[in-house]
Scaffold this motif. Structure first.
Motif, mmCIF file in Angstrom:
data_model
loop_
_atom_site.group_PDB
_atom_site.id
_atom_site.type_symbol
_atom_site.label_atom_id
_atom_site.label_comp_id
_atom_site.label_asym_id
_atom_site.label_seq_id
_atom_site.Cartn_x
_atom_site.Cartn_y
_atom_site.Cartn_z
ATOM 1 N N LYS A 154 0.971 -1.321 -0.052
ATOM 2 C CA LYS A 154 -0.024 -0.015 0.117
ATOM 3 C C LYS A 154 0.821 1.288 0.129
ATOM 4 O O LYS A 154 1.649 1.579 0.643
ATOM 5 C CB LYS A 154 -0.858 -0.102 1.207
ATOM 6 C CG LYS A 154 -2.033 -0.977 1.096
ATOM 7 C CD LYS A 154 -3.155 -0.653 0.576
ATOM 8 C CE LYS A 154 -4.238 -1.674 0.499
ATOM 9 N NZ LYS A 154 -4.079 -2.703 -0.511
ATOM 10 N N GLY A 155 0.678 2.143 -0.949
ATOM 11 C CA GLY A 155 1.207 3.606 -1.089
ATOM 12 C C GLY A 155 2.583 3.570 -0.862
ATOM 13 O O GLY A 155 2.950 4.209 -0.026
ATOM 14 N N ASP B 57 8.074 15.055 -10.936
ATOM 15 C CA ASP B 57 6.909 15.031 -10.346
ATOM 16 C C ASP B 57 6.534 16.488 -9.441
ATOM 17 O O ASP B 57 5.712 17.117 -9.923
ATOM 18 C CB ASP B 57 6.875 14.217 -9.048
ATOM 19 C CG ASP B 57 5.494 13.908 -8.630
ATOM 20 O OD1 ASP B 57 4.560 13.933 -9.401
ATOM 21 O OD2 ASP B 57 5.457 13.681 -7.321
ATOM 22 N N GLY B 105 3.617 11.947 -11.324
ATOM 23 C CA GLY B 105 2.719 11.301 -10.687
ATOM 24 C C GLY B 105 2.973 10.369 -9.507
ATOM 25 O O GLY B 105 2.135 9.448 -8.760
ATOM 26 N N LEU B 106 4.124 10.756 -8.878
ATOM 27 C CA LEU B 106 4.444 9.901 -7.755
ATOM 28 C C LEU B 106 3.727 10.288 -6.528
ATOM 29 O O LEU B 106 3.050 9.328 -5.728
ATOM 30 C CB LEU B 106 5.928 10.321 -7.350
ATOM 31 C CG LEU B 106 6.560 9.853 -5.892
ATOM 32 C CD1 LEU B 106 7.308 8.414 -6.151
ATOM 33 C CD2 LEU B 106 7.360 10.832 -5.299
ATOM 34 N N ARG B 108 0.640 11.350 -6.596
ATOM 35 C CA ARG B 108 -0.728 10.892 -6.800
ATOM 36 C C ARG B 108 -0.691 9.470 -6.537
ATOM 37 O O ARG B 108 -1.697 8.843 -5.758
ATOM 38 C CB ARG B 108 -1.141 11.092 -8.220
ATOM 39 C CG ARG B 108 -2.369 11.750 -8.111
ATOM 40 C CD ARG B 108 -2.592 12.130 -10.101
ATOM 41 N NE ARG B 108 -1.526 12.305 -10.717
ATOM 42 C CZ ARG B 108 -1.281 11.725 -11.946
ATOM 43 N NH1 ARG B 108 -1.825 10.645 -12.133
ATOM 44 N NH2 ARG B 108 0.008 12.148 -12.560
ATOM 45 N N GLN B 109 0.242 8.478 -6.861
ATOM 46 C CA GLN B 109 0.160 7.130 -6.897
ATOM 47 C C GLN B 109 0.338 6.752 -5.367
ATOM 48 O O GLN B 109 -0.366 5.883 -5.092
ATOM 49 C CB GLN B 109 1.193 6.557 -7.623
ATOM 50 C CG GLN B 109 1.203 6.213 -9.076
ATOM 51 C CD GLN B 109 2.378 6.237 -9.846
ATOM 52 O OE1 GLN B 109 3.405 6.511 -9.467
ATOM 53 N NE2 GLN B 109 2.134 5.453 -10.988
ATOM 54 N N LEU B 110 0.979 7.615 -4.855
ATOM 55 C CA LEU B 110 1.114 7.259 -3.374
ATOM 56 C C LEU B 110 -0.134 7.428 -2.732
ATOM 57 O O LEU B 110 -0.456 6.649 -1.853
ATOM 58 C CB LEU B 110 2.388 8.130 -2.342
ATOM 59 C CG LEU B 110 3.808 7.697 -3.059
ATOM 60 C CD1 LEU B 110 4.764 8.678 -2.367
ATOM 61 C CD2 LEU B 110 4.161 6.126 -2.668
ATOM 62 N N ARG B 112 -2.974 7.336 -3.672
ATOM 63 C CA ARG B 112 -4.029 6.431 -4.194
ATOM 64 C C ARG B 112 -3.697 5.039 -3.533
ATOM 65 O O ARG B 112 -4.456 4.061 -3.581
ATOM 66 C CB ARG B 112 -3.869 6.074 -5.728
ATOM 67 C CG ARG B 112 -5.085 7.020 -6.464
ATOM 68 C CD ARG B 112 -5.360 6.378 -7.723
ATOM 69 N NE ARG B 112 -3.890 6.250 -8.332
ATOM 70 C CZ ARG B 112 -3.793 6.360 -9.729
ATOM 71 N NH1 ARG B 112 -4.702 7.200 -10.298
ATOM 72 N NH2 ARG B 112 -2.695 6.047 -10.255
ATOM 73 N N ASP B 114 -1.112 3.266 -4.254
ATOM 74 C CA ASP B 114 -0.329 2.077 -5.484
ATOM 75 C C ASP B 114 0.939 2.112 -5.152
ATOM 76 O O ASP B 114 1.612 2.925 -4.314
ATOM 77 C CB ASP B 114 -0.560 2.704 -6.944
ATOM 78 C CG ASP B 114 -2.121 2.544 -7.437
ATOM 79 O OD1 ASP B 114 -2.957 1.755 -6.773
ATOM 80 O OD2 ASP B 114 -2.187 3.326 -8.347
ATOM 81 N N GLU B 115 1.700 1.215 -5.945
ATOM 82 C CA GLU B 115 2.985 1.059 -6.084
ATOM 83 C C GLU B 115 3.741 2.319 -6.692
ATOM 84 O O GLU B 115 3.102 2.508 -7.853
ATOM 85 C CB GLU B 115 3.523 -0.106 -6.512
ATOM 86 C CG GLU B 115 3.579 -1.134 -5.353
ATOM 87 C CD GLU B 115 4.274 -2.533 -5.677
ATOM 88 O OE1 GLU B 115 4.921 -2.473 -7.105
ATOM 89 O OE2 GLU B 115 4.604 -3.322 -5.159
ATOM 90 N N ALA B 116 4.556 3.043 -6.447
ATOM 91 C CA ALA B 116 5.130 4.022 -7.308
ATOM 92 C C ALA B 116 6.433 3.645 -7.650
ATOM 93 O O ALA B 116 7.444 3.758 -6.589
ATOM 94 C CB ALA B 116 4.895 5.407 -6.273
#
Lengths: 367, 364, 576
Positions: A154-155, B57, B105-106, B108-110, B112, B114-116
């Motif tokens: 996660k994140g 970013d 987008g780092l 944003r991904q974090l 969300r 997601d894996e960044a």
């Protein structure tokens, strides 16, 4: 000036090719020494003898141990049942790392709890130890990601490591290149020093000084053959470089030109040493002790980054440091002058300064 | 062997040595210079690797990541750029050893969850550095933004040198290298000088036996070498603060044997050659080079091909290196160092016997 | 007490690789005998002595010294003999006393005997005042004397000396022999290799060695017997002919084996006995012919091939350049720190003069020459060489001078031809000009066929000629020769001096130093140096006159008188 200089140069060349000792030494340095070092010396951390104590005996522990076993870094040498016998191996130096998988390892992980692993590492060689621990941690992480795909996703930022120029991070290519640079340095210093001091010892230099030959001519005649030889000696090394799969990415011409500039500083040092020594023995001792700091402050043996700041600033004075950046840049990275101009400039400034200084000293001391 | 002849030889040799200030200075200063040079320069604890960051970013999150690189003791932020080509050329010219590319987008991904991905480009041209840098970078990124929670807790314990300081490893090894660098050279030159100046003919044409001659050289030069090792050890342990785990007495005793080995090698070399130049070159080839390269001092022996490992057994520096490191780092006792110590003793005896045999009392 | 014979050698021979240096020979030496070993360069003298001393094993045969086998019992031999090698065997950094006591201790001399003997030896050698001086700071002559002392301190029964007089000034050499004479009277057996004929003549028995073979063995008279009645001296008398013309006439006579040029006459060695009047008929009217006592040199000459001795000498155009074109030094001083190596020296040598510079070791001769060549800075005064100032060593000066140093400075790893070509280039000669210069220099020095070997492999006689040729290539106006004949055999020396005289006759100014005093007679004038100062300067007869000697006193007498006179004035005559 023409005839005398021509005569001097011809004499130097004839002497150069008759002096079996120096000739052998040069060839040895540029070929066999390079090969031996490249084959033998390596900072690659691989095939470390590993001892494993698997107290869990589960599918997961076996899979983890398997990952260690197939890795480049470790060779699974011992499977022990008792921690005490494994640590004995560590103490005796038969194993450099002991991995202990405690009982209940799989169970804890599958239950979503945290599990313990124990790594015992022989720290005597700190470089090996640090790398081994890092590699082991990576293997464990990989295993964890595979076994528990959902965990910790996660994140987070995920590193994507890409190694440029030398994707496998093998050291042999680097060592070949640094040995070539060192050979250039040694030959560049020792050859002019030896050829000048020999004339002093034999008294022939006095014979030259009663002829109309000027000191400038004498200086040029002592310097030019080494320069030519130094540049030509690169060619056998190019073959060796090929054998070790080090491609020449950049321009050969640029490499030769910068090598010549680099040799200027080395030769100037050789002339300076000769100017201050009376006997060949003194000259050799002096060059030997002068070469040491230059070599160690160049990054050709150990990274400059690892030195204390004072030595790092001192290393800015070593022409070998710039030449190392250049040789690695041209061979491995395909760098051109556009990129290497500052190193080239530094080399040129050091080289020309030393050269002019050595000419000045030579003139004063020889008269 | 007659005492008065031996005494005369030792007195003569010591007088010559004392009246040669250049040699004495070399014998004292050079080992210290070498000690400091190696102690500081041969250090593989990399810090302050120059890093270039290409931040696409440009958000508080990406700036935070950059700041983490900057604040890590392993890295030093050398360059922040908005052009990938800058990064490339900086790597090519070795201005930086590592480039970090933070994609757009780092943040944003974090957010969300997601894996960044963060790309790290490591300069493989300097492999030692590259390997360490990539491991350190991995740790910095993987622990961003929050320390990674891992289910497996690895408890890594380093034995013998828990702080993983390079000097703890380098200094005890240096004793073996330094002692192989100077005493053999000094001894060899002293005898070959007698050959070159012709004074040895007086020895030949006198009742002095080859054993007396060899021992007459051994005593003064052995003493100088022993003082050298004492000095290097005291300075090494005190200045670089290397703790001695084992017995200092055992270390000194082994060092004494090793001193004899090194002087013996010098004697042997001088019995084989006629000129000082040849003596010097041979000494370099049989002592300094192998003790530096083939003794396990920096380059581990077990990664070498078998033939070269066998070659490395020919030179005694490796035996003393293991003794010295064993005592200093692992607190090895007599039992542990005995095999290597025996090797040294046997080696020394062989060297002396061979040198005395070669030191014929004849011109040719 | 019947003690064994000092030396009994049977079939003793030695070869190095394929090169036979000593052919198997039988020699025995009686107690108390003094045996001289003479022979040309490379005859094998040193090898023979080393075998006798037991420090070199023979390849064939055996040798017993004082009853011990030199091969198996070398240490017993060593304990009872003294061996003084050609080089210096002293420890530079040890003082005179330390060197001597070291030598005594390693030869098992008990302390009380050492004390008594060392005192005697030191006072006998005149080294008593310098006991604390390091050996490196002694002059060459004193070093030799100290070497001799270290070899006498254990009172050996046999003393083996390899060229004891080489590079030693005449006074020290005389001293050395006085010491040897004193020990001889105590029954010391001696074997001496030498290239000085006067030293050989002091021996009871002489071995003439040539290419590893003993050509003659016997007392001096026995050895000289074959030359008896075959040696004559000739001078031009009042015919007004030069020696050159005279030797041209003699060369036409078949029965003349060879003609040697001496300072004021020619010395003939005939192929067979010839009556004086028979020979006189063959000579031009008015020449003075006299039968001469044969000397060892004549024996050497007889052994040399006639053709090799007779050299076609090229005609040298005489170039008179006037007085100022030679050498002029005024108040010349050179200092090394506080030490005045050359102290206010003034002299002149006009164009075409042959000037001998004489003096003991360390008198400053070499430094003076180096200052005149511009190799060391002049601290005071000035010097003009061929009209050019010496200071600073300008290119103009270098074009005018030729310099041959004591060490025959040649490139040993080049062939003789390459050496010549290099030095021609160095003087700006290339192509045809270089070839012409080399041909001329080779012709002048008699180097017509040069072996195709490296210079390092040549004999010292050949190297000497090559070094001279190299310094002549540019036809210098002034030629400096620093001990050019040191260690060279008599025949080669004869030839060398002939060349030098011809060169001087052509207008070249030549300054030469030598320890062979009889050679100084070849020179027009002599300059005597001591402690950096010029003691005297002038022709031989005028110097003899001013020193109160007979007009025909030898150079040696002159030299000794001058040094002794200066010595009483300043009791440092024996100083370094």
């Amino acid at each position: 000036m023409g005839i005398a200089l021509f005569g001097l140069l011809r004499k130097e060349l004839v002497q150069f090719f008759r002096d079996r000792l120096i000739l052998t030494l040069i060839l040895w340095l540029y070929t066999i020494e390079v090969v031996i070092c490249a084959v033998a010396l390596s900072f690659d951390v691989s095939h470390l003898p590993l001892a494993v104590v698997d107290e869990d005996r589960s599918a997961l522990s076996r899979s983890l141990i398997q990952k260690f076993a197939v890795s480049e870094t470790f060779d699974l040498k011992f499977q022990e049942t008792r921690v005490a016998t494994a640590t004995d191996l560590l103490e005796k130096g038969d194993a450099t790392m002991v991995l202990v998988v405690p009982a209940g390892f799989e169970g804890a992980l599958l239950a979503g709890k945290s599990a313990q692993l124990q790594l015992l590492q022989d720290g005597t060689n700190s470089n090996i130890a640090a790398n081994a621990v890092n590699d082991a941690l990576q293997i464990v992480q990989r295993q964890e990601r595979e076994a528990l795909p959902a965990a910790g996703k996660k994140g987070v930022a995920v590193p994507l490591i890409r190694i440029w120029y030398n994707p496998d991070l093998t050291t042999s290519g680097f060592i070949v290149l640094s040995m070539i640079a060192l050979a250039g340095m040694m030959v560049g210093v020792i050859h002019p020093a030896a050829s000048i001091v020999r004339e002093k010892e034999r008294g022939t230099i006095e014979q030259l000084l009663v002829t109309p030959i000027s000191t400038l001519e004498l200086f040029l005649a002592k310097v030019t053959p080494t320069l030519i030889m130094g540049v030509l000696s690169i060619f056998p090394s190019l073959v060796i470089v090929r054998v070790f799969d080090v491609p020449l990415q950049g321009s050969l011409l640029l490499f030769l030109v910068l090598t010549a500039i680099f040799l200027l500083s080395a030769i100037a040092l050789g002339v300076l040493i000769a100017a201050y020594s009376r006997t060949l023995q003194q000259a050799l001792l002096l060059s030997f002790f002068g070469l040491f700091p230059l070599m160690f402050l160049s990054g050709s043996l150990t990274p400059v980054e690892a030195m204390p700041p004072f030595l790092q600033s001192l290393s800015l004075l070593s022409p070998l440091r710039y030449y190392m950046d250049i040789i690695v840049g041209i061979f491995l990275k395909g760098a051109g002058l556009a990129v290497l101009w500052d190193e080239a400039l530094a080399l040129l400034v050091i080289g020309v300064t030393l050269f002019i200084f050595s000419l000045w000293v030579f003139r004063r001391r020889v008269q | 062997m007659k005492a008065h002849r031996l005494g005369a030889l030792i007195v003569k040799e010591s007088r010559e040595l004392i009246r040669d200030p250049v040699t004495i200075a070399l014998a004292v200063i050079m080992p210290l210079i070498m000690l400091f040079l190696f102690g500081y320069a041969v250090n593989l604890d990399v810090e302050q690797v120059a890093v270039g960051i290409y931040d696409l970013d440009n958000t508080p999150a990406s700036r935070d990541l950059s700041a983490r690189f900057d604040s890590s003791r392993y890295f030093q932020l050398e360059q922040k750029t908005t052009d990938l080509r800058d990064l490339e050329s900086a790597l090519q010219s070795s201005t930086i050893s590592m480039g970090v590319v933070i994609p757009a987008g780092l943040a944003r991904q974090l957010l969300r969850g997601d894996e960044a991905p963060v790309q790290v480009i490591v300069d493989g041209g300097y492999p030692v550095l590259g390997r360490l840098a990539s491991a350190y970078a991995e740790a910095v990124i993987a622990n961003f933004p929050a320390p990674r929670q891992s289910a497996v807790r690895v408890q890594a314990r380093v034995w013998f040198n828990p702080s993983l300081r390079s000097v703890n490893f380098v200094i005890p090894g240096l004793f073996a290298v330094i002692l192989m660098a100077f005493p053999p050279l000094l001894t060899a030159l002293a005898i070959v000088r007698e050959k070159e100046t012709g004074t040895i003919e007086q020895i030949y044409a006198s009742p002095v036996t080859s054993t007396e001659f060899v021992v007459g050289k051994l005593v003064p030069y052995g003493l100088v070498a022993f003082l050298e090792i004492l000095m290097v050890m005291v300075v090494g342990f005190a200045w670089f603060q290397v703790p001695i785990a084992g017995s200092p007495i055992l270390l000194l005793t082994s060092a004494f044997v090793y001193v004899l080995t090194t002087v013996g090698i010098g004697l042997l070399v001088s019995s084989l050659v006629r000129t000082q130049l040849a003596a010097m070159l041979i000494t370099l080839i049989v002592t300094l080079m192998p003790s530096f390269l083939f003794s396990g001092f920096l380059f581990p022996l077990f990664t070498m091909p078998l033939a070269l490992q066998l070659y490395s057994w020919l030179f005694p520096a490796g035996y003393f290196m293991e003794i010295s490191r064993g005592i200093v780092l692992k607190s090895a006792g007599l039992e542990a160092v005995l095999p290597n110590l025996m090797m040294l003793i046997v080696y020394t005896v062989l060297v002396f016997v061979f040198a005395a045999w070669r030191m014929k009392q004849k011109v040719a | 007490m019947s003690s064994p014979e000092p030396i009994v050698a049977k079939g003793l021979g030695r070869q190095f690789g394929d090169n036979v240096v000593i052919e198997p020979l039988d020699v025995s030496v009686d107690r108390g005998q003094r045996v001289g070993i003479v022979g040309a360069d490379g005859a094998g003298k040193t090898t023979l002595l080393q075998m006798l001393a037991g420090i070199l094993d023979p390849t064939v045969g055996e040798c017993r010294v004082l009853g011990f086998d030199t091969r198996r019992e070398a240490k017993q031999v060593a304990a009872q003999i003294g061996y003084m090698s050609q080089g210096f065997t002293l420890y530079d950094r040890l003082s005179v006393k330390e060197n001597l006591s070291f030598a005594a201790r390693i030869r098992d001399v008990p302390d009380e005997l050492y004390r008594e003997r060392s005192e005697r030896l030191l006072s006998m050698s005149g080294l008593g005042r310098f006991t604390d001086r390091p050996a490196a700071k002694l002059s060459g002559g004193m070093q030799k004397k100290l070497s001799l002392c270290t070899n006498l301190v254990h009172e050996p029964e046999l003393l083996i000396l390899d060229e004891p007089g080489l590079g030693v000034d005449p006074l020290s050499r005389r001293h050395l022999w006085t010491m040897l004479d004193r020990f001889r009277s105590q029954g010391l057996t001696m074997v001496v290799a030498t290239s000085y004929m006067d030293e050989a003549e002091r021996c009871d028995r002489i071995l003439l060695l040539e290419q590893g073979r003993v050509l003659a063995d016997g007392s001096l008279e026995e050895l000289l017997r074959p030359a008896a009645g075959r040696v004559f001296t000739v001078n031009a008398g009042d015919t007004g002919r030069g020696l050159r013309e005279l030797s041209g006439i003699l060369a036409q006579i078949d029965s003349v084996h060879s003609v040697q040029w001496l300072p004021d006459h020619l010395r003939l060695v005939m192929n067979a006995d010839i009556a004086e009047n028979q020979l006189a008929e063959l000579l031009p009217e008015g020449t003075h012919l006299a039968a001469a006592e044969p000397r060892l040199e004549d024996l050497f000459v007889l052994r040399t091939d006639r053709r090799a001795g007779e050299q076609q000498f090229p005609e040298l155009a005489r170039q008179d350049r006037g007085k100022e074109e030679g050498l002029v030094a005024t108040g010349l001083s050179v200092r090394f720190g506080h030490f005045k190596a050359v102290d206010r020296v003034s002299f002149e040598a006009p164009s075409g003069e042959l000037l001998a510079l004489l003096g003991p070791n360390g008198a400053g001769k070499t430094t003076l020459i180096r200052a005149l060549c511009g190799l060391v800075a002049i601290d005071e005064g000035n010097a003009r060489v061929a009209g050019v100032s010496s200071g600073g060593g300008s290119t103009a000066l270098r074009r005018q001078i030729g310099y041959m140093s004591q060490r025959f400075s040649l490139y040993l790893e080049l062939t003789p031809w390459e050496n010549l070509r290099f030095f021609a280039n160095a003087y700006g000669l290339a192509g045809g000009a270089a070839r012409a210069a080399i041909d001329w220099a080779r012709e002048v020095t008699g180097l017509t066929d040069i072996p195709d070997k490296l210079t390092g492999d040549l004999s010292s006689a050949l190297r000497q000629r090559l070094a001279l040729a190299c310094s002549l290539l540019h036809r210098p106006r002034v030629l400096f020769l620093d001990e050019p004949t040191s260690g060279v055999d008599p025949v080669a020396r004869y030839r060398f001096w002939r060349v030098i005289r011809e060169l001087a006759a052509s207008g070249m100014t030549v300054l030469v130093t030598t320890h062979y005093l009889e050679e100084a007679a070849y020179c027009d004038r002599l300059a005597l140096m001591l402690d950096g100062r010029l003691l005297a300067h002038g022709s031989r007869s005028s110097l003899n006159h001013s020193l109160g000697l007979e007009a025909d006193a030898t150079v040696e007498m002159l030299f000794t008188a001058a040094i002794e006179q200066a010595g009483t004035a300043n009791s440092r005559a024996l100083g370094p």
